[in-house]
Design an enzyme around this catalytic site. Sequence first.
Site, PDB file in Angstrom:
ATOM      1  N   CYS A  13      -4.792   4.303  -1.960  1.00  0.00           N
ATOM      2  CA  CYS A  13      -5.316   5.447  -1.084  1.00  0.00           C
ATOM      3  C   CYS A  13      -6.557   4.978  -0.376  1.00  0.00           C
ATOM      4  O   CYS A  13      -7.071   3.904  -0.528  1.00  0.00           O
ATOM      5  CB  CYS A  13      -5.510   6.823  -1.960  1.00  0.00           C
ATOM      6  SG  CYS A  13      -7.010   6.889  -3.074  1.00  0.00           S
ATOM      7  N   CYS A  87      -3.108   6.412   3.382  1.00  0.00           N
ATOM      8  CA  CYS A  87      -3.708   5.535   3.713  1.00  0.00           C
ATOM      9  C   CYS A  87      -3.131   5.086   5.204  1.00  0.00           C
ATOM     10  O   CYS A  87      -3.532   3.968   5.878  1.00  0.00           O
ATOM     11  CB  CYS A  87      -3.971   4.339   2.990  1.00  0.00           C
ATOM     12  SG  CYS A  87      -2.540   3.611   2.241  1.00  0.00           S
ATOM     13  N   CYS A  91      -1.931  -0.435   4.937  1.00  0.00           N
ATOM     14  CA  CYS A  91      -1.279  -1.050   3.790  1.00  0.00           C
ATOM     15  C   CYS A  91      -0.462  -2.273   4.593  1.00  0.00           C
ATOM     16  O   CYS A  91       0.515  -1.954   5.397  1.00  0.00           O
ATOM     17  CB  CYS A  91      -0.528  -0.322   2.856  1.00  0.00           C
ATOM     18  SG  CYS A  91       0.008  -1.218   1.556  1.00  0.00           S
TER      19      CYS A  91
END
Length: 134
Positions: A13, A87, A91
């Site tokens: 997150c 997020c 990533c």
Amino acid sequence: MTDTTKPAVLFVCVHNAGRSQMAAGYLRALAGDRIDVFSAGSEPGNAVNPQAVTVMAEEGIDLADAVPQILTTDAVRHADVVITMGCGDACPIFPGKRYEDWQLTDPAGQPVDVVREVRDDIRSRVEGLIASLV
């Protein structure tokens, strides 16, 4: 980084201070040593959300000493499953990995009752994740 005989799960997150810490805490508690567990944040905070620590303690899971970690490419590379929680595109994506995006309320700044709801939602999702991996 991981034992090749068991799956590795990375929870991500933004601040690695609430959702991902609670998810990692539950996975460690519920799966034991059957799954390697990691968590990180794209912009890690300075400490775990005190509300998250409180509501997880109600479940017998101690996050008091947890420390937010920075998301690294290596962490994603070594994970078999990457669970993102708000997020966005931070990533890195590697072919062959299992990715899931869990849409969860960010507990930051929320009253404890809302944080408990997020915690309970996370527990349910973690139980499903365990069932799919072991």
